[in-house]
Each structure stands twice: as C-alpha cells, then as structure tokens.
Design an enzyme around this catalytic site. Structure first.
Site, PDB file in Angstrom:
ATOM      1  N   LYS A 163       4.579 -11.448   3.373  1.00  0.00           N
ATOM      2  CA  LYS A 163       3.153 -11.693   3.118  1.00  0.00           C
ATOM      3  C   LYS A 163       2.948 -11.759   1.616  1.00  0.00           C
ATOM      4  O   LYS A 163       3.562 -10.987   0.875  1.00  0.00           O
ATOM      5  CB  LYS A 163       2.303 -10.571   3.731  1.00  0.00           C
ATOM      6  CG  LYS A 163       0.814 -10.696   3.391  1.00  0.00           C
ATOM      7  CD  LYS A 163      -0.056  -9.766   4.220  1.00  0.00           C
ATOM      8  CE  LYS A 163      -0.140  -8.355   3.728  1.00  0.00           C
ATOM      9  NZ  LYS A 163      -0.666  -8.203   2.345  1.00  0.00           N
ATOM     10  N   SER A 185       0.833  -1.204   0.000  1.00  0.00           N
ATOM     11  CA  SER A 185       0.000   0.000   0.000  1.00  0.00           C
ATOM     12  C   SER A 185       0.868   1.254   0.000  1.00  0.00           C
ATOM     13  O   SER A 185       0.377   2.356  -0.266  1.00  0.00           O
ATOM     14  CB  SER A 185      -0.941   0.007   1.215  1.00  0.00           C
ATOM     15  OG  SER A 185      -0.221  -0.232   2.404  1.00  0.00           O
ATOM     16  N   GLU A 196      -9.101  -9.875   3.869  1.00  0.00           N
ATOM     17  CA  GLU A 196      -9.477  -8.497   3.520  1.00  0.00           C
ATOM     18  C   GLU A 196     -10.805  -8.478   2.759  1.00  0.00           C
ATOM     19  O   GLU A 196     -11.043  -9.305   1.863  1.00  0.00           O
ATOM     20  CB  GLU A 196      -8.382  -7.860   2.639  1.00  0.00           C
ATOM     21  CG  GLU A 196      -8.731  -6.435   2.221  1.00  0.00           C
ATOM     22  CD  GLU A 196      -7.574  -5.655   1.611  1.00  0.00           C
ATOM     23  OE1 GLU A 196      -6.456  -6.198   1.528  1.00  0.00           O
ATOM     24  OE2 GLU A 196      -7.811  -4.494   1.221  1.00  0.00           O
ATOM     25  N   ASP A 220       5.532  -7.024   2.587  1.00  0.00           N
ATOM     26  CA  ASP A 220       4.698  -7.496   1.481  1.00  0.00           C
ATOM     27  C   ASP A 220       5.557  -7.873   0.288  1.00  0.00           C
ATOM     28  O   ASP A 220       6.452  -7.117  -0.103  1.00  0.00           O
ATOM     29  CB  ASP A 220       3.766  -6.361   1.034  1.00  0.00           C
ATOM     30  CG  ASP A 220       2.317  -6.649   1.355  1.00  0.00           C
ATOM     31  OD1 ASP A 220       1.965  -7.830   1.578  1.00  0.00           O
ATOM     32  OD2 ASP A 220       1.535  -5.686   1.387  1.00  0.00           O
TER      33      ASP A 220
HETATM   34  O1  KIV Z   1      -0.419  -3.366   1.757  1.00  0.00           O
HETATM   35  C1  KIV Z   1      -1.232  -3.320   2.686  1.00  0.00           C
HETATM   36  O2  KIV Z   1      -1.429  -2.292   3.338  1.00  0.00           O
HETATM   37  C2  KIV Z   1      -1.978  -4.536   3.003  1.00  0.00           C
HETATM   38  C3  KIV Z   1      -3.061  -4.424   4.023  1.00  0.00           C
HETATM   39  C4  KIV Z   1      -4.245  -3.843   3.392  1.00  0.00           C
HETATM   40  C5  KIV Z   1      -3.347  -5.724   4.676  1.00  0.00           C
HETATM   41  O3  KIV Z   1      -1.758  -5.545   2.425  1.00  0.00           O
END
Ligand code: KIV
Length: 287
Positions: free
Chosen positions: A116, A49, A185, A87
C-alpha cells in the site's frame, strides 16, 4: 484449512453489486496475525502505524523498509488465510521508480502479497511500475499520515468542493493505473460515497463513513490497547489495556506475597533423586 484470500478475489468486491463489505485490520506480529486470522478478517495491513502504536513514535515517518519487512515477516510466519498488505514507508516510493520497485520487492519477499502507498495522481508512475512488476498495489488517499507535516496535522481532507472532486479524480486515476483497492482515510461520509460510486475497485474506509466497500481499523484501537488517542472514527470492541494492567498487577502481587509459583507450576525431582540428594522429607525453607 481455510482458503487464502487473494488479490483478484478482493478486487472484484463492491457493495453495490451485493458483496459483503471487506474487513481489514492492522497487525504487526505473529500473535496479532493469528488473532486476526482466527477472527476471519479478510485483509491484514502491516501498517506503518506500527511506528506510533508499537514503537512509540509521534508519527509514521520514522519507520524504514527494513522495519516494515521485519514486521511483515513476523505476520507472514503466522500463515494467515487473510491477504497480507504491507505499507510502503515514507520515502520508499518518493525518490525514483527503480527504488520504489526494489523497496516493494523487499516487502513481498518478506511475505506480503501486496503493498500500500499513499497519495493521488502524483504517484501514478510508481504505481504503474509496481503493477508492471506484478506487485499488487493498494492506494491510500484522503488523510495520508505520511503527509502530516505538509497537511499541518492529522486533518480531515476533502471538505471543500474542489478538494472533494480532486479526491474523486485521484481515485479514478489510481484505479485506472491498476490499484486493486483504495484506502480512503479521514474524509466526510459524502466524499467517501462519491469516491466509492466513481470506481469499480473496492474502497476501504477509515474515518470515511459507512458508504465504502469495507472498513479498516488499527489493531490496538479495536482492542483498546492504545489509550492515548481516541479518534472519532474508532469503535473499541475490548479494553485489553485495562485488563492487561489488572493481570500484570495480580501477577506482581502473587510474586511479592509468595502465591506464585505454586507446586503445580514448578518442576520436581523424582523421589529417589531427592532422597540421594538428602532432600527427601526435608522441607525446603524459603530464602
Ligand atoms: O498504517 C496504517 O495503520 C494505515 C491505516 C490507517 C489505513 O495506513
């Protein structure tokens, strides 16, 4: 010094066993990580994000492994007690198993303790390879923002009978493959609960209702820095955007009217040096 949160300590946390819900927030730099850590947040997600809330893109598809490593390293330099989860960006785990492990390793070397990735059963070979390489994996199912084009927008998932059951099966498969937690989500509350009840690892919800084993929100949403979009699931705990504009406006005003900087905010020469420079007692007139 506070104790570091570890993957095994998170993996065992289930609300149905009497545990307190997990708290995760995103952070993308050292000051954000220090704030999250000082607030006692369990897990910091260096989320992709960052593409939208920091870098100004319309979706999360624009960031690379190098971008994510850059932000992960900044978070890690704050040495938070919170578990750092990075991520894996779009296309870093879609092409081959070998690429997936190499890309995840870059994020671990940048300072993350876990990665993740988004998607259900079709990600199993990648998840198994990561777990084999001793890289802890957090899953992410439901509304997966990297699939924005395939989904036709950021849309709530699992609304229909079959789709809800498919998400439960995805979660079971991810847990079986060795994920230590799963982000859910954008699904109905009931589906969040079904998934949470079906697995023994914690679920961390965002727009997935109150039945999950924890919650995650985006830093800029919680603090009211990001004001362009306000999803239904966001609760704002501050309005730093408005406060920031007020403070910057006051600063601009003070500079323009000569109120900043004051003598207390300026360095001065010792009296003797000022005298030798012919400045002693001489008022310095503003230019
Ligand atoms: O990148 C992010 O902020 C996310 C959250 C929405 C879980 O993956």
């Amino acid at each position: 010094m506070s104790t570091r949160i570890t993957v095994p300590s998170v993996q065992g946390r289930k609300v149905r066993r009497g545990d307190v819900p997990l708290v995760m927030v995103t952070a993308y730099d050292a000051p954000g990580a220090r704030m999250a850590d000082a607030a006692g947040i369990d897990m910091i997600l260096v989320g992709d994000s960052v593409a939208m809330v920091v870098l100004g893109y319309e979706d999360t598809l624009q960031v690379t492994v190098a971008d994510m490593a850059h932000h992960t390293a900044a978070v890690a330099r704050a040495t938070p007690a919170s578990l750092i989860v990075a991520d894996m960006p779009w296309l870093s785990y879609h092409v081959s198993v070998a690429d997936t492990v190499t890309n995840a390793a870059s994020l671990i070397r940048a300072g993350a303790q876990a990665v993740k990735l988004e998607g259900g059963r079709k990600r199993l070979p990648m998840i198994e390879a990561l777990v084999d390489a001793e890289i802890p994996v957090m899953g992410h199912i439901g509304l997966t923002p990297q699939s924005v084009n395939a989904m036709g927008g950021f849309k709530v998932q699992g609304r229909k009978h079959e789709a809800a059951l498919a998400l439960v099966e995805d979660a079971k498969a991810l847990a079986h493959a060795g994920c230590f937690a799963i982000v859910i989500e954008g699904v109905p509350d009931e589906v969040g609960r079904m998934i949470t009840e079906a697995i023994d690892i914690p679920t961390v919800g965002i727009g997935a209702g109150a039945g999950c084993d924890g919650q995650v929100l985006v830093f800029h949403d919680v603090l009211g820095i990001e004001e362009r979009v306000l999803p239904k699931f966001v609760r704002r705990y501050a309005d730093l955007g408005t406060e920031g504009v007020r403070a910057l406006g006051a600063y601009a005003d003070d500079v323009r009217t000569g109120r900043f900087p004051s003598a207390a905010e300026s360095y001065s020469l010792e009296a003797r040096t000022a005298e030798t420079l012919g400045l002693y007692g001489t008022p310095i007139s503003p230019v």
